[in-house]
Design a protein around this motif. Sequence first.
Motif, mmCIF file in Angstrom:
data_model
loop_
_atom_site.group_PDB
_atom_site.id
_atom_site.type_symbol
_atom_site.label_atom_id
_atom_site.label_comp_id
_atom_site.label_asym_id
_atom_site.label_seq_id
_atom_site.Cartn_x
_atom_site.Cartn_y
_atom_site.Cartn_z
ATOM 1 N N MET A 1 0.826 -1.205 0.000
ATOM 2 C CA MET A 1 0.000 0.000 0.000
ATOM 3 C C MET A 1 0.861 1.256 0.000
ATOM 4 O O MET A 1 0.513 2.266 -0.621
ATOM 5 C CB MET A 1 -0.935 -0.017 1.219
ATOM 6 N N ALA A 2 1.993 1.183 0.684
ATOM 7 C CA ALA A 2 2.894 2.344 0.695
ATOM 8 C C ALA A 2 3.418 2.622 -0.711
ATOM 9 O O ALA A 2 3.519 3.795 -1.127
ATOM 10 C CB ALA A 2 4.053 2.091 1.658
ATOM 11 N N GLU A 3 3.743 1.587 -1.450
ATOM 12 C CA GLU A 3 4.237 1.782 -2.812
ATOM 13 C C GLU A 3 3.147 2.344 -3.719
ATOM 14 O O GLU A 3 3.414 3.195 -4.576
ATOM 15 C CB GLU A 3 4.747 0.451 -3.371
ATOM 16 N N ILE A 4 1.924 1.876 -3.552
ATOM 17 C CA ILE A 4 0.818 2.397 -4.362
ATOM 18 C C ILE A 4 0.574 3.867 -4.039
ATOM 19 O O ILE A 4 0.334 4.683 -4.941
ATOM 20 C CB ILE A 4 -0.454 1.566 -4.125
ATOM 21 N N ARG A 5 0.653 4.238 -2.754
ATOM 22 C CA ARG A 5 0.477 5.646 -2.386
ATOM 23 C C ARG A 5 1.513 6.526 -3.068
ATOM 24 O O ARG A 5 1.217 7.642 -3.500
ATOM 25 C CB ARG A 5 0.541 5.805 -0.864
ATOM 26 N N GLU A 6 2.739 6.012 -3.173
ATOM 27 C CA GLU A 6 3.780 6.792 -3.845
ATOM 28 C C GLU A 6 3.461 6.990 -5.318
ATOM 29 O O GLU A 6 3.733 8.054 -5.887
ATOM 30 C CB GLU A 6 5.136 6.112 -3.682
ATOM 31 N N PHE A 8 0.444 7.175 -6.650
ATOM 32 C CA PHE A 8 -0.596 8.203 -6.736
ATOM 33 C C PHE A 8 -0.042 9.583 -6.408
ATOM 34 O O PHE A 8 -0.415 10.577 -7.039
ATOM 35 C CB PHE A 8 -1.751 7.849 -5.801
ATOM 36 N N ALA A 9 0.854 9.653 -5.444
ATOM 37 C CA ALA A 9 1.445 10.951 -5.095
ATOM 38 C C ALA A 9 2.264 11.515 -6.236
ATOM 39 O O ALA A 9 2.357 12.737 -6.413
ATOM 40 C CB ALA A 9 2.315 10.806 -3.845
ATOM 41 N N GLY A 10 2.840 10.633 -7.050
ATOM 42 C CA GLY A 10 3.642 11.090 -8.178
ATOM 43 C C GLY A 10 2.819 11.602 -9.337
ATOM 44 O O GLY A 10 3.352 12.256 -10.243
ATOM 45 N N GLY A 16 5.093 3.726 -16.799
ATOM 46 C CA GLY A 16 6.133 4.731 -16.580
ATOM 47 C C GLY A 16 7.325 4.146 -15.856
ATOM 48 O O GLY A 16 7.674 2.971 -16.050
ATOM 49 N N PRO A 17 7.945 4.933 -14.975
ATOM 50 C CA PRO A 17 9.188 4.483 -14.332
ATOM 51 C C PRO A 17 9.019 3.254 -13.450
ATOM 52 O O PRO A 17 9.932 2.440 -13.345
ATOM 53 C CB PRO A 17 9.622 5.700 -13.524
ATOM 54 N N ARG A 18 7.860 3.101 -12.797
ATOM 55 C CA ARG A 18 7.653 1.922 -11.954
ATOM 56 C C ARG A 18 7.611 0.649 -12.803
ATOM 57 O O ARG A 18 8.124 -0.404 -12.408
ATOM 58 C CB ARG A 18 6.354 2.059 -11.160
ATOM 59 N N THR A 19 7.002 0.770 -13.965
ATOM 60 C CA THR A 19 6.941 -0.386 -14.872
ATOM 61 C C THR A 19 8.338 -0.775 -15.340
ATOM 62 O O THR A 19 8.697 -1.957 -15.351
ATOM 63 C CB THR A 19 6.043 -0.067 -16.072
ATOM 64 N N SER A 20 9.133 0.232 -15.705
ATOM 65 C CA SER A 20 10.504 -0.055 -16.145
ATOM 66 C C SER A 20 11.314 -0.697 -15.027
ATOM 67 O O SER A 20 12.096 -1.621 -15.259
ATOM 68 C CB SER A 20 11.181 1.240 -16.614
ATOM 69 N N ALA A 21 11.115 -0.224 -13.800
ATOM 70 C CA ALA A 21 11.853 -0.777 -12.660
ATOM 71 C C ALA A 21 11.437 -2.225 -12.396
ATOM 72 O O ALA A 21 12.280 -3.083 -12.077
ATOM 73 C CB ALA A 21 11.612 0.077 -11.419
ATOM 74 N N PHE A 22 10.147 -2.512 -12.542
ATOM 75 C CA PHE A 22 9.667 -3.873 -12.338
ATOM 76 C C PHE A 22 10.230 -4.803 -13.400
ATOM 77 O O PHE A 22 10.661 -5.925 -13.111
ATOM 78 C CB PHE A 22 8.138 -3.896 -12.337
ATOM 79 N N ASN A 228 0.622 -0.958 -16.152
ATOM 80 C CA ASN A 228 0.698 0.397 -15.597
ATOM 81 C C ASN A 228 1.525 0.411 -14.324
ATOM 82 O O ASN A 228 1.899 -0.644 -13.794
ATOM 83 C CB ASN A 228 -0.713 0.931 -15.321
ATOM 84 N N ASP A 229 1.815 1.610 -13.835
ATOM 85 C CA ASP A 229 2.706 1.738 -12.677
ATOM 86 C C ASP A 229 2.072 1.279 -11.373
ATOM 87 O O ASP A 229 2.781 0.963 -10.420
ATOM 88 C CB ASP A 229 3.186 3.190 -12.553
ATOM 89 N N ILE A 230 0.739 1.263 -11.304
ATOM 90 C CA ILE A 230 0.090 0.733 -10.094
ATOM 91 C C ILE A 230 0.371 -0.764 -9.980
ATOM 92 O O ILE A 230 0.832 -1.249 -8.941
ATOM 93 C CB ILE A 230 -1.424 0.995 -10.126
#
Length: 372
Positions: A1-6, A8-10, A16-22, A228-230
């Motif tokens: 949940m903390a990662e998802i909040r980040e 949304f905050a972004g 995007g970047p979360r997808t590339s990191a995954f 998606n990044d979520i």
Amino acid sequence: MAEIREVFAGGWLGKGPRTSAFEAAFAAHLGVAADRLVSLNSCTEGLFLAMELLDIGPGDEVVLPSVSFVGAANAVAARHGTPVFCDVDPSTLNPSAAHIAARLTTATRAVLVLHYGGYPGDIENIAALCRDRGIPLVEDAACAVASRASGTACGTFGEIGLWSFDPMKVLVTGDGGMLYARDPETARRAAELAYLGLRQVSGYAQAGNGGRWWDFQVGPFGRRSITNDIAAAIGSVQLEKLPSFVRRRREITHWYHGRLAGVAGLRRPAPPPPGHEPSYYFYWVQMDRRIRDEVATRLYRRGIYTSFRYAPLHLVGAYGPQPPLPGAERASEETLCIPLHQGLDDSQLDTVATELTAAVTEQCELAGIERS
């Protein structure tokens, strides 16, 4: 949940970047280059993409085990190719290289294998067979997110590999999948097809740098299959937890194997051979076909859901007439997948084992089956 909040905050929820990191983290998990991976909205979409990348069309045959996910056969048929089903070992529910070889013809354009229950099966010999015959190998590694054979990750033995992150899998992102291509150009084409076939896309990242950043060109006519990044944020956390998930699943498998030893009328799966590391996605038991359905019904009435995955595809009329496959047919009549999840506690496991033993004992007696 903390990662998802980040996420949304972004302010950016799409790919995007979360997808590339995954993608990069999953590539490291597999031991492959990150540019060979394409994240998708589902493994099934990856199967359809794989058939498109291989240019499967009318008159082309794709050999796959009958005990497979329906999406695999659909992917072949949707391209007007012909799914050609091979038999499986009735105990492991995986095909051998011999099963595959028996169904190869001059029209065979690809082989598509499933790692049943997350067990690698005869993948090394199947991969060697495909290399020798010059036939592309596609691995449906949906159940095999952490599986390896002789140190090589399942999904990376062939030309294309696919993984699922849907709600029933070991690593879950809600919905999602990943595609691996051994050839970097194939991976590039997969990424292009997965995002509408768009080329020369600049978009938000290039805004204000001159020119019309909203312009684009279309190459192949692709679909929108991206994630998606979520989902990627969830996946990144799940990937960190994956070793503990598999460890608990292994413990449960070993516990079942010991607890169910000696139950008359019940057969357990054989342990994996040396060098094979399963993901422990399924645990299945086998029994006389005369009692299997009744055992499942009794367990359901006692609050325990069981099932058989996957129904033999050669018996599905939509794929055209197919020859009998005795191993697959026997497995489908005698096999029951019982609960296996890292969230199960020891008391729940004890309930499953106790109720299963009682159900098999009762049904054998009612059916007059001599148990051994």
